[in-house]
Scaffold this active site. Structure first.
Site, PDB file in Angstrom:
ATOM      1  CE  LYS A  15       7.233 -14.897   8.773  1.00 42.84           C
ATOM      2  NZ  LYS A  15       8.049 -13.853   9.429  1.00 42.84           N
ATOM      3  NE  ARG A  90       6.308 -17.567  14.800  1.00 39.08           N
ATOM      4  CZ  ARG A  90       5.770 -16.579  14.094  1.00 39.08           C
ATOM      5  NH1 ARG A  90       4.814 -16.813  13.245  1.00 39.08           N
ATOM      6  NH2 ARG A  90       6.202 -15.361  14.243  1.00 39.08           N
ATOM      7  NE  ARG A 129       4.842  -5.218  11.319  1.00 41.91           N
ATOM      8  CZ  ARG A 129       5.098  -6.523  11.386  1.00 41.91           C
ATOM      9  NH1 ARG A 129       5.033  -7.257  10.295  1.00 41.91           N
ATOM     10  NH2 ARG A 129       5.409  -7.084  12.531  1.00 41.91           N
ATOM     11  NE  ARG A 162       2.268  -7.448  14.450  1.00 41.95           N
ATOM     12  CZ  ARG A 162       2.801  -8.475  13.787  1.00 41.95           C
ATOM     13  NH1 ARG A 162       2.578  -8.608  12.493  1.00 41.95           N
ATOM     14  NH2 ARG A 162       3.543  -9.366  14.402  1.00 41.95           N
ATOM     15  NE  ARG A 173       7.367 -10.296  16.788  1.00 41.93           N
ATOM     16  CZ  ARG A 173       7.109  -9.272  15.974  1.00 41.93           C
ATOM     17  NH1 ARG A 173       7.186  -8.028  16.422  1.00 41.93           N
ATOM     18  NH2 ARG A 173       6.773  -9.488  14.734  1.00 41.93           N
TER      19      ARG A 173
HETATM   20  P1  AP5 Z   1       6.380  -7.957   6.967  1.00 44.88           P
HETATM   21  O1  AP5 Z   1       6.164  -8.449   5.580  1.00 44.88           O
HETATM   22  O2  AP5 Z   1       5.180  -7.525   7.742  1.00 44.88           O
HETATM   23  O3  AP5 Z   1       7.267  -9.031   7.770  1.00 44.88           O
HETATM   24  P2  AP5 Z   1       6.916 -10.475   8.306  1.00 44.88           P
HETATM   25  O4  AP5 Z   1       8.035 -11.382   7.931  1.00 44.88           O
HETATM   26  O5  AP5 Z   1       5.542 -10.878   7.889  1.00 44.88           O
HETATM   27  O6  AP5 Z   1       7.032 -10.165   9.841  1.00 44.88           O
HETATM   28  P3  AP5 Z   1       5.998 -10.359  11.036  1.00 44.88           P
HETATM   29  O7  AP5 Z   1       6.479  -9.489  12.154  1.00 44.88           O
HETATM   30  O8  AP5 Z   1       4.573 -10.151  10.638  1.00 44.88           O
HETATM   31  O9  AP5 Z   1       6.264 -11.829  11.350  1.00 44.88           O
HETATM   32  P4  AP5 Z   1       6.140 -12.503  12.655  1.00 44.88           P
HETATM   33  O10 AP5 Z   1       6.460 -13.856  12.192  1.00 44.88           O
HETATM   34  O11 AP5 Z   1       6.887 -12.045  13.820  1.00 44.88           O
HETATM   35  O12 AP5 Z   1       4.650 -12.117  13.094  1.00 44.88           O
HETATM   36  P5  AP5 Z   1       3.324 -12.957  13.100  1.00 44.88           P
HETATM   37  O13 AP5 Z   1       2.215 -12.033  12.894  1.00 44.88           O
HETATM   38  O14 AP5 Z   1       3.460 -14.164  12.257  1.00 44.88           O
HETATM   39  O15 AP5 Z   1       7.439  -6.761   6.908  1.00 44.88           O
HETATM   40  C1  AP5 Z   1       7.835  -6.087   8.097  1.00 44.88           C
HETATM   41  C2  AP5 Z   1       8.089  -4.605   7.771  1.00 44.88           C
HETATM   42  O16 AP5 Z   1       9.165  -4.528   6.833  1.00 44.88           O
HETATM   43  C3  AP5 Z   1       6.886  -3.919   7.084  1.00 44.88           C
HETATM   44  O17 AP5 Z   1       6.821  -2.587   7.528  1.00 44.88           O
HETATM   45  C4  AP5 Z   1       7.220  -3.963   5.575  1.00 44.88           C
HETATM   46  O18 AP5 Z   1       6.672  -2.863   4.880  1.00 44.88           O
HETATM   47  C5  AP5 Z   1       8.759  -3.901   5.609  1.00 44.88           C
HETATM   48  N1  AP5 Z   1       9.383  -4.659   4.525  1.00 44.88           N
HETATM   49  C6  AP5 Z   1       9.077  -5.922   4.114  1.00 44.88           C
HETATM   50  N2  AP5 Z   1       9.886  -6.321   3.121  1.00 44.88           N
HETATM   51  C7  AP5 Z   1      10.754  -5.266   2.894  1.00 44.88           C
HETATM   52  C8  AP5 Z   1      11.840  -5.078   1.975  1.00 44.88           C
HETATM   53  N3  AP5 Z   1      12.231  -6.000   1.122  1.00 44.88           N
HETATM   54  N4  AP5 Z   1      12.486  -3.889   2.025  1.00 44.88           N
HETATM   55  C9  AP5 Z   1      12.111  -2.907   2.921  1.00 44.88           C
HETATM   56  N5  AP5 Z   1      11.087  -3.046   3.805  1.00 44.88           N
HETATM   57  C10 AP5 Z   1      10.412  -4.217   3.790  1.00 44.88           C
HETATM   58  O19 AP5 Z   1       3.329 -13.482  14.605  1.00 44.88           O
HETATM   59  C11 AP5 Z   1       3.088 -12.607  15.685  1.00 44.88           C
HETATM   60  C12 AP5 Z   1       2.991 -13.428  16.972  1.00 44.88           C
HETATM   61  O20 AP5 Z   1       1.887 -14.368  16.871  1.00 44.88           O
HETATM   62  C13 AP5 Z   1       4.200 -14.311  17.306  1.00 44.88           C
HETATM   63  O21 AP5 Z   1       5.207 -13.587  17.975  1.00 44.88           O
HETATM   64  C14 AP5 Z   1       3.546 -15.388  18.179  1.00 44.88           C
HETATM   65  O22 AP5 Z   1       3.301 -14.898  19.472  1.00 44.88           O
HETATM   66  C15 AP5 Z   1       2.204 -15.607  17.501  1.00 44.88           C
HETATM   67  N6  AP5 Z   1       2.281 -16.644  16.475  1.00 44.88           N
HETATM   68  C16 AP5 Z   1       2.090 -16.493  15.137  1.00 44.88           C
HETATM   69  N7  AP5 Z   1       2.248 -17.651  14.482  1.00 44.88           N
HETATM   70  C17 AP5 Z   1       2.557 -18.568  15.450  1.00 44.88           C
HETATM   71  C18 AP5 Z   1       2.868 -19.947  15.388  1.00 44.88           C
HETATM   72  N8  AP5 Z   1       2.904 -20.614  14.215  1.00 44.88           N
HETATM   73  N9  AP5 Z   1       3.137 -20.592  16.537  1.00 44.88           N
HETATM   74  C19 AP5 Z   1       3.074 -19.951  17.741  1.00 44.88           C
HETATM   75  N10 AP5 Z   1       2.829 -18.612  17.849  1.00 44.88           N
HETATM   76  C20 AP5 Z   1       2.556 -17.950  16.716  1.00 44.88           C
END
Ligand code: AP5
Length: 218
Positions: A15, A90, A129, A162, A173
Site C-alpha cells: 500500500k 481498518r 523492509r 521498523r 499484524r
Molecule cells: P509496503 O508498501 O511498505 O507495504 P504496506 O502495505 O504499506 O505495509 P505496512 O506494513 O506499512 O502496512 P501496515 O498496514 O501494517 O502498517 P501501517 O504503518 O499502516 O511494502 C512492504 C515491503 O514490501 C517493502 O519493503 C517494499 O519495498 C516491499 N514491496 C512492496 N511491494 C512489492 C512488490 N510488488 N514486490 C516486491 N516487494 C514489494 O500500520 C502500522 C501500525 O500502526 C498498525 O499495526 C497499527 O498498530 C497502527 N495503525 C495504523 N493505522 C491504523 C488504523 N487505521 N487503525 C488502528 N491502528 C492503526
C-alpha cells in the site's frame, strides 16, 4: 469532483509503496495512518506514547483516537481535491466514520483497490523492509535493496527497520488484519467500490494494474 482512494490490503501488501507512486501520478495527498502515528511517536506526543504501546505489539490503536487523527487530516483544505488513504480505515467503525466525514463534505470514498499477496510473501517483505529515516523511502533486502547497505539511494540518509517488522509481530499484524480489517472487503464490495489488485507481481506491474483500475493514464 474530489477523488478519495482507499488502499486496502494486509500489512506488506504494498500500500505505502503504491501510494508513493500514485501521489506522483495524481497529485492527491497521501494520508497514511501508520506514518501519522510514527510522526507522533517521533515528536513524543501523548498520542504517540499511546500509539506506540499498541503498534509495538502489532495491535490496532483504538478507533476513537485513530478516527480523530485521520478526520482532522482529511478535513484540511489541501485534501479538498481528494486523497489516497493508506492503512485507514481498518475497522468497520473507522469505515463508517470516514463515510460520514466525507458525506458532510458532499463527497464519499470513490474507489477501493484491494491489494492481495500470499502470507509467506507478506512476512518476507515485512521482515526485509528498511525505511529511510529522513524521507520515508522504502527498500527491501530481498526485492529492492539500496545500492549501499543501510543508506537511502535518494537522499543518502540512514535506513532503519521498523520495530513492528519482526517476523513475530508481522504474524500478529496479519492475524489482527484478518480479524478486524477483512470485513471491510464485503463492506466496500456491497458499495461496488472494491477492485481486486494482484499484489504478488513486480512493483511496476502492480502500479500498471492500479492505474488501469483507477482509469488514470501512466
Ligand atoms: P509496503 O508498501 O511498505 O507495504 P504496506 O502495505 O504499506 O505495509 P505496512 O506494513 O506499512 O502496512 P501496515 O498496514 O501494517 O502498517 P501501517 O504503518 O499502516 O511494502 C512492504 C515491503 O514490501 C517493502 O519493503 C517494499 O519495498 C516491499 N514491496 C512492496 N511491494 C512489492 C512488490 N510488488 N514486490 C516486491 N516487494 C514489494 O500500520 C502500522 C501500525 O500502526 C498498525 O499495526 C497499527 O498498530 C497502527 N495503525 C495504523 N493505522 C491504523 C488504523 N487505521 N487503525 C488502528 N491502528 C492503526
Amino acid at each position: 469532483m474530489a477523488t478519495y482512494i482507499v488502499l486496502l490490503g494486509s500489512p506488506g501488501a504494498g500500500k505505502g509503496t503504491q501510494a508513493d507512486i500514485l501521489i506522483e501520478q495524481t497529485g492527491l495527498e497521501h494520508i497514511s495512518s501508520g506514518d501519522l502515528f510514527r510522526e507522533h511517536i517521533r515528536k513524543k506526543t501523548e498520542l504517540g506514547q499511546l500509539a506506540d504501546s499498541y503498534m509495538g505489539k502489532g495491535e490496532l490503536v483504538p478507533d476513537d483516537v485513530t478516527i480523530a487523527m485521520v478526520t482532522e487530516r482529511i478535513s484540511s483544505p489541501d485534501c479538498d481535491r481528494g486523497a489516497i488513504l493508506d492503512g485507514f480505515p481498518r475497522t468497520l467503525v473507522q469505515a463508517e466514520a470516514i463515510r460520514i466525514t466525507l458525506n458532510e463534505k458532499g463527497t464519499d470514498v470513490t474507489v477501493v483497490p484491494y491489494i492481495t499477496a500470499p502470507e509467506e510473501i507478506l512476512i518476507a517483505r515485512l521482515s526485509g523492509r528498511w525505511t529511510c529515516r529522513a524521507s520515508g523511502h522504502v527498500y527491501n533486502n530481498l526485492y529492492s535493496p539500496p545500492a549501499q547497505k543501510g543508506i537511502c539511494d535518494i537522499c543518502g540518509s540512514e535506513l532503519y527497520q521498523r520495530n513492528d517488522d519482526t517476523v513475530e509481530t508481522a504474524k500478529k499484524r496479519l492475524q489482527v488484519y484478518t480479524e478486524k480489517t477483512l470485513p471491510l472487503i464485503n463492506y466496500y464490495r456491497k458499495q461496488n467500490k472494491l477492485v481486486k489488485i494482484q499484489g504478488n507481481q513486480p512493483i511496476e506491474k502492480v502500479t500498471e494494474d492500479l492505474l488501469a483500475a483507477l482509469n488514470i493514464e501512466a
